[in-house]
Enzyme design. Structure first.
Site, PDB file in Angstrom:
ATOM      1  N   HIS A  19      76.065  36.784  26.644  1.00 59.34           N
ATOM      2  CA  HIS A  19      76.858  35.564  26.563  1.00 59.34           C
ATOM      3  C   HIS A  19      78.014  35.602  27.536  1.00 59.34           C
ATOM      4  O   HIS A  19      78.496  36.669  27.893  1.00 59.34           O
ATOM      5  CB  HIS A  19      77.378  35.356  25.131  1.00 59.34           C
ATOM      6  CG  HIS A  19      78.164  36.524  24.613  1.00 59.34           C
ATOM      7  ND1 HIS A  19      77.553  37.642  24.084  1.00 59.34           N
ATOM      8  CD2 HIS A  19      79.489  36.753  24.547  1.00 59.34           C
ATOM      9  CE1 HIS A  19      78.484  38.506  23.704  1.00 59.34           C
ATOM     10  NE2 HIS A  19      79.676  37.994  23.982  1.00 59.34           N
ATOM     11  N   ALA A  20      78.423  34.407  27.948  1.00 63.18           N
ATOM     12  CA  ALA A  20      79.585  34.291  28.837  1.00 63.18           C
ATOM     13  C   ALA A  20      80.135  32.882  28.753  1.00 63.18           C
ATOM     14  O   ALA A  20      79.411  31.917  28.516  1.00 63.18           O
ATOM     15  CB  ALA A  20      79.197  34.608  30.276  1.00 63.18           C
TER      16      ALA A  20
END
Length: 167
Positions: A67-68
């Site tokens: 995730h980012a």
């Protein structure tokens, strides 16, 4: 927010072709880009890799949740990938990952990605849920399994809340 608000059929890959961590990141980023969710695929991939350098998002039990939060994301979304054989994702338990959920959040999205991460993690704690996702035959079936589990967990949460005081 429902997981299926972010996860769509065009952000799913039921049979990943990747055989290593770098390749699976590329494959999932490319799928998000194809679905029109990224303004800058290279920038988002860089953000994912930077996050992985802090600590692996291979959480164990056959699951990875890269995730980012990045300006490279044009629309908050979730990409799902599945590998029957499993991929070495440097998971915390040392086992291959089979289920991949890549969370893409725009830079200004406050806590969207954290909320998604939390809800998804809650669902993935259940072995029956993971097995159902692994065995699902179609994107529609996966969306249905996710919706059913989220509804089940929401119903459990509402039972735990005290009844409103009507006096």
């Amino acid at each position: 927010m429902r997981i299926t608000d972010l996860l769509k059929k065009d952000t799913m890959i039921l049979n990943l072709s990747s055989t290593n961590k770098k390749a699976v990141i590329n494959e999932l980023v490319n799928q998000l880009d194809k679905a029109g969710k990224l303004a800058d695929p290279a920038g988002f991939k860089e953000a994912i890799i930077k996050r992985e350098e802090q600590s692996t998002t291979g959480i164990g039990e056959g699951i990875a949740i890269p995730h980012a939060k990045s300006e490279a994301v044009s629309e908050a979304s979730l990409c799902f990938g599945r590998s029957a054989d499993g991929i070495d994702y440097e998971s915390l338990d040392g086992q291959p990952a089979h289920l991949f959920f890549m969370i893409a959040a725009p830079a200004g999205a406050n806590d969207t990605h954290l909320e998604t991460l939390s809800r998804l993690s809650s669902m993935l704690m259940y072995d029956d849920f993971r097995q159902a996702i692994l065995k699902a035959d179609s994107e529609d079936q996966i969306l249905s399994i996710i919706n059913a589990k989220q509804q089940e967990l929401e119903n459990e949460d509402s039972k735990d809340q005290p009844a409103p005081n009507t006096e």
